[in-house]
Design a protein around this motif. Structure first.
Motif, PDB file in Angstrom:
ATOM      1  N   THR A 179       0.867  -1.165   0.000  1.00  0.00           N
ATOM      2  CA  THR A 179       0.000   0.000   0.000  1.00  0.00           C
ATOM      3  C   THR A 179       0.906   1.217   0.000  1.00  0.00           C
ATOM      4  O   THR A 179       1.866   1.273   0.760  1.00  0.00           O
ATOM      5  CB  THR A 179      -0.855   0.003   1.282  1.00  0.00           C
ATOM      6  OG1 THR A 179      -1.634  -1.189   1.283  1.00  0.00           O
ATOM      7  CG2 THR A 179      -1.780   1.198   1.341  1.00  0.00           C
ATOM      8  N   GLN A 180       0.600   2.172  -0.871  1.00  0.00           N
ATOM      9  CA  GLN A 180       1.459   3.344  -0.989  1.00  0.00           C
ATOM     10  C   GLN A 180       0.959   4.495  -0.117  1.00  0.00           C
ATOM     11  O   GLN A 180      -0.217   4.845  -0.161  1.00  0.00           O
ATOM     12  CB  GLN A 180       1.467   3.813  -2.448  1.00  0.00           C
ATOM     13  CG  GLN A 180       2.288   5.054  -2.714  1.00  0.00           C
ATOM     14  CD  GLN A 180       2.024   5.625  -4.106  1.00  0.00           C
ATOM     15  OE1 GLN A 180       0.895   5.870  -4.489  1.00  0.00           O
ATOM     16  NE2 GLN A 180       3.086   5.821  -4.875  1.00  0.00           N
ATOM     17  N   GLU A 181       1.860   5.061   0.676  1.00  0.00           N
ATOM     18  CA  GLU A 181       1.544   6.285   1.422  1.00  0.00           C
ATOM     19  C   GLU A 181       2.676   7.270   1.192  1.00  0.00           C
ATOM     20  O   GLU A 181       3.842   6.896   1.289  1.00  0.00           O
ATOM     21  CB  GLU A 181       1.430   5.973   2.920  1.00  0.00           C
ATOM     22  CG  GLU A 181       0.228   5.132   3.274  1.00  0.00           C
ATOM     23  CD  GLU A 181       0.096   4.889   4.782  1.00  0.00           C
ATOM     24  OE1 GLU A 181       0.970   5.338   5.540  1.00  0.00           O
ATOM     25  OE2 GLU A 181      -0.893   4.245   5.165  1.00  0.00           O
ATOM     26  N   LEU A 182       2.329   8.512   0.897  1.00  0.00           N
ATOM     27  CA  LEU A 182       3.378   9.519   0.747  1.00  0.00           C
ATOM     28  C   LEU A 182       3.525  10.264   2.066  1.00  0.00           C
ATOM     29  O   LEU A 182       2.522  10.583   2.708  1.00  0.00           O
ATOM     30  CB  LEU A 182       3.031  10.526  -0.344  1.00  0.00           C
ATOM     31  CG  LEU A 182       2.799   9.998  -1.754  1.00  0.00           C
ATOM     32  CD1 LEU A 182       2.873  11.129  -2.765  1.00  0.00           C
ATOM     33  CD2 LEU A 182       3.792   8.906  -2.129  1.00  0.00           C
ATOM     34  N   LYS A 191       3.716   0.204   2.714  1.00  0.00           N
ATOM     35  CA  LYS A 191       3.129  -0.477   3.868  1.00  0.00           C
ATOM     36  C   LYS A 191       2.587  -1.827   3.402  1.00  0.00           C
ATOM     37  O   LYS A 191       1.926  -1.906   2.364  1.00  0.00           O
ATOM     38  CB  LYS A 191       1.964   0.356   4.423  1.00  0.00           C
ATOM     39  CG  LYS A 191       2.392   1.684   5.011  1.00  0.00           C
ATOM     40  CD  LYS A 191       2.624   1.550   6.496  1.00  0.00           C
ATOM     41  CE  LYS A 191       3.606   2.541   7.077  1.00  0.00           C
ATOM     42  NZ  LYS A 191       3.304   3.939   6.941  1.00  0.00           N
ATOM     43  N   TYR A 192       2.918  -2.844   4.179  1.00  0.00           N
ATOM     44  CA  TYR A 192       2.363  -4.168   3.873  1.00  0.00           C
ATOM     45  C   TYR A 192       1.344  -4.539   4.936  1.00  0.00           C
ATOM     46  O   TYR A 192       1.594  -4.372   6.116  1.00  0.00           O
ATOM     47  CB  TYR A 192       3.479  -5.216   3.833  1.00  0.00           C
ATOM     48  CG  TYR A 192       4.344  -5.108   2.605  1.00  0.00           C
ATOM     49  CD1 TYR A 192       3.988  -5.751   1.426  1.00  0.00           C
ATOM     50  CD2 TYR A 192       5.502  -4.338   2.617  1.00  0.00           C
ATOM     51  CE1 TYR A 192       4.774  -5.643   0.286  1.00  0.00           C
ATOM     52  CE2 TYR A 192       6.297  -4.224   1.480  1.00  0.00           C
ATOM     53  CZ  TYR A 192       5.932  -4.880   0.318  1.00  0.00           C
ATOM     54  OH  TYR A 192       6.704  -4.769  -0.810  1.00  0.00           O
ATOM     55  N   HIS A 193       0.201  -5.025   4.527  1.00  0.00           N
ATOM     56  CA  HIS A 193      -0.831  -5.447   5.468  1.00  0.00           C
ATOM     57  C   HIS A 193      -1.219  -6.870   5.167  1.00  0.00           C
ATOM     58  O   HIS A 193      -1.280  -7.267   4.012  1.00  0.00           O
ATOM     59  CB  HIS A 193      -2.087  -4.589   5.323  1.00  0.00           C
ATOM     60  CG  HIS A 193      -1.856  -3.142   5.538  1.00  0.00           C
ATOM     61  ND1 HIS A 193      -1.495  -2.624   6.757  1.00  0.00           N
ATOM     62  CD2 HIS A 193      -1.918  -2.104   4.683  1.00  0.00           C
ATOM     63  CE1 HIS A 193      -1.347  -1.315   6.644  1.00  0.00           C
ATOM     64  NE2 HIS A 193      -1.605  -0.967   5.398  1.00  0.00           N
ATOM     65  N   LYS A 194      -1.530  -7.603   6.222  1.00  0.00           N
ATOM     66  CA  LYS A 194      -2.048  -8.946   5.997  1.00  0.00           C
ATOM     67  C   LYS A 194      -3.497  -8.829   5.525  1.00  0.00           C
ATOM     68  O   LYS A 194      -4.303  -8.123   6.113  1.00  0.00           O
ATOM     69  CB  LYS A 194      -2.008  -9.731   7.325  1.00  0.00           C
ATOM     70  CG  LYS A 194      -1.004 -10.864   7.298  1.00  0.00           C
ATOM     71  CD  LYS A 194      -1.192 -11.800   8.483  1.00  0.00           C
ATOM     72  CE  LYS A 194      -0.673 -13.179   8.194  1.00  0.00           C
ATOM     73  NZ  LYS A 194       0.716 -13.268   7.747  1.00  0.00           N
ATOM     74  N   THR A 195      -3.782  -9.509   4.419  1.00  0.00           N
ATOM     75  CA  THR A 195      -5.144  -9.492   3.900  1.00  0.00           C
ATOM     76  C   THR A 195      -6.040 -10.330   4.811  1.00  0.00           C
ATOM     77  O   THR A 195      -5.602 -11.356   5.323  1.00  0.00           O
ATOM     78  CB  THR A 195      -5.161 -10.114   2.484  1.00  0.00           C
ATOM     79  OG1 THR A 195      -4.203  -9.441   1.692  1.00  0.00           O
ATOM     80  CG2 THR A 195      -6.516  -9.996   1.840  1.00  0.00           C
ATOM     81  N   ARG A 196      -7.271  -9.885   5.013  1.00  0.00           N
ATOM     82  CA  ARG A 196      -8.212 -10.714   5.770  1.00  0.00           C
ATOM     83  C   ARG A 196      -8.696 -11.837   4.848  1.00  0.00           C
ATOM     84  O   ARG A 196      -9.610 -11.671   4.049  1.00  0.00           O
ATOM     85  CB  ARG A 196      -9.388  -9.861   6.240  1.00  0.00           C
ATOM     86  CG  ARG A 196      -9.101  -9.023   7.454  1.00  0.00           C
ATOM     87  CD  ARG A 196      -9.011  -9.854   8.736  1.00  0.00           C
ATOM     88  NE  ARG A 196     -10.242 -10.584   9.017  1.00  0.00           N
ATOM     89  CZ  ARG A 196     -11.136 -10.220   9.935  1.00  0.00           C
ATOM     90  NH1 ARG A 196     -10.933  -9.170  10.695  1.00  0.00           N
ATOM     91  NH2 ARG A 196     -12.226 -10.944  10.120  1.00  0.00           N
ATOM     92  N   VAL A 197      -8.038 -13.000   4.999  1.00  0.00           N
ATOM     93  CA  VAL A 197      -8.324 -14.118   4.092  1.00  0.00           C
ATOM     94  C   VAL A 197      -9.790 -14.562   4.188  1.00  0.00           C
ATOM     95  O   VAL A 197     -10.402 -14.977   3.205  1.00  0.00           O
ATOM     96  CB  VAL A 197      -7.359 -15.283   4.399  1.00  0.00           C
ATOM     97  CG1 VAL A 197      -7.727 -16.509   3.597  1.00  0.00           C
ATOM     98  CG2 VAL A 197      -5.930 -14.869   4.092  1.00  0.00           C
TER      99      VAL A 197
END
Ligand SMILES: *Cc1c(COP(=O)(O)O)cnc(C)c1O
Length: 754
Positions: A179-182, A191-197
């Motif tokens: 995920t991109q944040e400036l 930013k890496y997030h765990k996907t809600r599988v």
């Protein structure tokens, strides 16, 4: 065709017990068919408009920020109790719409379309296995990064619509791409997030009775889970197989997050394009070799292997091994046979886009397989080398793909020419134009990218059955007869939606960065829906030159702030985490907001994804593309813009080199510049400004006595009617069927067109 997706725990196929409305909604949510049916999307939205856009989910840990999920029907339904759902449905009188949507989906998956009945021939009994390292089906399923993945998503959706017997194979990344944040200085943070599988329409594939695999000894979980194993010199990697239903197409995704794997391998498939070369080769043996093993265990014996990019070329080696084992063929015979059934698509003339592995990495990861193939290390390396005797040459996946396929193609006409030049070295005895790489130009999935407002307008004006005939030129002829005022109004309604979307996003961006109230409030006034709006959204790879316009900032100021004929720009896109020059480009564009001349005229929207792309291509007046020719193999975002009436302003590269006819958009330059020409950038910038000043802006602002820009709308009509059918994914898949899949399955050795 597709087996019942039995996630709600009741057998709908028997017809004995009617499903409740809530169960029907669950079924709809569990087949990604909904993603290209606006009436179903609207149904989900109606159930709870605010949660459709925004569901807050738990923080991962104490310090992490709040996270949101949007456009995810499974997450949405999980927040509504069945009783609550039934009462909401009756309040809103949605019963009929749910029943209808469910019935349409059932009809869709259970019937074979007319096109398939006429065209798929021998593929009926020999499926196509389509391998890709990424699939962009919808923003709610984050297992793609950009164009390549979205193309794969569009390919399988069109295969589904046309009824092409095809299964797709890839990897399941539980963190996806970043995920991109400036930050406040405009610098990209990843930013890496765990996907809600549990919010994805995933099933775990079970070990079937016929499988040769011994039941696994499980440490945890279900003993029936199908697990495939890939032996390397150092250890064995295990992967389970997940499945998603995309209309009629099954998408199988391998996932190494299993307890029996080493720590390293458990997270092997966490991130798309994360990690180093070692991670990459391990991912590629899982998807390629593991993918072919998985298909056999599931009981699918493909008649065609389609390798979407070199990433998956190891699949062909495993297919060779299986053929030697099952038919007792020699290595050479099996290679010839597998190549006959293999289609390989190359996607980029940029060297970094071609995976290359060292001899050591190859031996560690393919050594075990080569023992079983009975070949030496040198022989194996030769399959990935242009010069088999050059021991310094690394192993190139594109070379492997080209050597192990009889059907190789580039993704646009110009790219075919460039690819034949690039890989002439593999066929030194031939003339360059005899190099066996043809081309099938990319296309986009029309129902996924066309705004429903446009679709409704077309439905009223075009011949009936238009949507099913979308790859025929005549089906779109009626576009020229649509009332100009109505087309213009429809476009402007979409443009207004885009402006509100951008303002919402900018507002959220500023809030997250903790900016002052004054700055946050100003976001509600950026951009003006009346002003000529130009969009630029794509990866910030430097060859795409996002900053070309910034090369003459005073001239840009004059354009943006011309009192009679102003222009505004919306930019969006991610740079690869390791690409600092790309991040500098983002920073230059994003920081224009600090310059009062551009504060309201130049915006950067964070986190480009399918959702942002859809809003942009549906709402802008002009879609800008200015890559360094000929490095853009095809490009597809401009095709999405076409479907919505935006006009392309582009370098004559990739698809645009064969699309532009002088009346259906605008060209930058004359298609003669070359990448190795030192003055290219300056000349292209000059041409870009000239085209804007002399053609685009005057045409847009020239209105007739009714206030309508007649010439502009005529160009919109020209663009849609000359391009929408040619660059539809249905046309693309249909070309693959006739020029590659059918000959590959039938063993005919016809050559692909150049
Ligand atoms: C269509 C699409 C792309 C491809 O854009 P190009 O202009 O072809 O590079 C990239 N990313 C996303 C999210 C897309 O939807």
């Amino acid at each position: 065709m597709a087996p019942e997706n039995n996630l709600s725990g009741r057998n709908a196929g028997s017809g004995s017990v009617p499903l409740t409305l809530s169960e029907k909604c669950t079924k709809l949510a569990n087949n990604l068919w909904w993603t290209w049916h606006p009436e179903v999307i609207d149904l989900f939205r109606s159930l709870d408009p605010s949660q459709w856009r925004h569901i807050e989910i738990e923080k991962e840990h104490e310090f992490s920020k709040k996270r949101f999920i949007s456009h995810n029907p499974i997450a949405l339904l999980s927040r509504i109790q069945p009783e609550e759902l039934e009462s909401r449905v009756s309040d809103l009188v949605l019963n009929t719409r749910i029943d209808q949507a469910y019935r349409r989906m059932q009809e869709y998956v259970n019937n074979t379309p007319a096109w398939a009945q006429r065209h798929v021939g021998v593929l009926g009994s020999k499926k196509v296995a389509y391998f890709s390292l990424e699939f962009g089906v919808h923003e709610a399923v984050p297992i793609y990064s950009g164009g390549l993945g979205v193309l794969a998503g569009d390919h399988i959706k069109s295969a589904s619509d046309l009824g092409v017997p095809l299964v797709a194979i890839g990897l399941f990344y539980d963190q996806g791409y970043f995920t991109q944040e400036l930050d406040i200085d405009g610098w990209q943070d990843q930013k890496y997030h765990k996907t809600r599988v549990d919010y994805l329409p995933l099933e775990t594939v079970k070990n079937t009775a016929g499988s040769k695999l011994v039941k696994r000894t499980v440490k945890d979980g279900d003993a029936d889970t199908l697990v495939v194993s890939i032996k390397t010199r150092s250890n064995t990697i295990h992967a389970k197989v997940r499945k998603m239903q995309v209309g009629r197409v099954e998408l199988y995704l391998l996932d190494t997050d299993l307890e029996e794997n080493s720590e390293e391998d458990r997270s092997l498939t966490s991130r798309l394009y994360g990690g180093d070369n070692r991670t990459r080769i391990r991912q590629e043996i899982v998807s390629g070799i593991g993918g072919v093993k998985a298909l056999r265990e599931i009981g699918i014996h493909p008649g065609v292997f389609h390798l979407n990019e070199g990433h998956n070329a190891f699949a062909a080696l495993e297919a060779v091994r299986q053929m030697m084992e099952e038919d007792g063929k020699s290595f050479d015979d099996a290679v010839a046979e597998v190549a006959q059934h293999t289609v390989f698509t190359t996607h980029t003339p940029v060297p970094a886009g071609h995976d290359r592995f060292s001899s050591e990495l190859i031996e560690e990861h393919l050594g075990q397989l080569r023992d079983e193939l009975g070949i030496s290390h040198h022989q194996l390396m030769s399959l990935g080398r242009v010069d088999p005797n050059n021991n310094d040459e690394p192993f190139c996946m594109t070379v492997l793909g080209l050597k192990l396929s009889r059907y190789a193609n580039a993704v646009a006409s110009l790219h075919g020419y460039v690819s034949r030049k690039m890989w002439h070295c593999l066929w030194p005895a031939r003339q360059e134009d005899e190099v066996p790489i043809g081309h099938i130009t990319n296309g986009v999935h029309v129902p996924s990218w066309m705004a429903w407002q446009m679709k409704t307008l077309f439905e009223r004006n075009l011949q009936s059955g238009w949507s099913d005939e979308q790859m025929d030129e005549e089906a779109w002829a009626g576009v020229r007869k649509i009332d100009k005022g109505e087309l213009w109004e429809t476009h402007n309604a979409l443009k207004t939606l885009l402006v509100s979307f951008v303002r919402r996003r900018l507002n959220r961006q500023c809030q997250r960065r903790g900016e002052s109230m004054a700055v946050i409030d100003k976001t509600w006034n950026v951009l003006d829906p009346q002003v000529l709006t130009i969009g630029f959204g794509r990866r910030f790879a430097t060859y795409k030159r996002a900053t070309l316009l910034l090369s003459d900032i005073d001239r840009l100021d004059k354009l943006c702030n011309n009192p009679e004929k102003p222009v505004q720009f919306i930019f969006s896109g991610k740079a690869h985490p390791a690409d600092n020059p790309g991040k500098e480009f983002i920073q230059m564009v994003a920081n224009l907001r600090n310059d009062p001349r551009f504060a309201n005229r130049f915006v950067f929207v964070e986190d480009y994804d399918i959702n942002v792309c859809r809003h942009m291509v549906q709402g802008v007046d002009v879609w800008l593309n200015n890559p360094r020719r000929p490095l853009e193999a095809s490009g597809t975002s401009g095709m999405k813009a076409v479907l919505n009436g935006a006009l392309n302003l582009s370098i004559l590269d990739g698809w645009w080199a064969e699309a532009y006819d002088g009346t259906n958009g605008f060209s930058i330059g004359h298609g003669t510049q070359n990448v190795d020409d030192a003055k290219t950038d300056a000349r292209d910038a000059e041409s870009l400004f000239e085209t804007l000043e002399n053609e685009v802006i005057p045409c847009f602002y020239k209105v007739d006595e009714h206030g309508l820009p007649g010439d502009w709308v005529e160009k919109m009509q020209n663009s849609i009617s000359t391009l929408a059918w040619r660059f539809s994914a249905n046309r693309m898949v249909s070309d693959y069927v006739t020029e590659a899949y059918l000959p590959a399955a039938g063993g005919c050795s016809c050559r692909m067109k150049h």
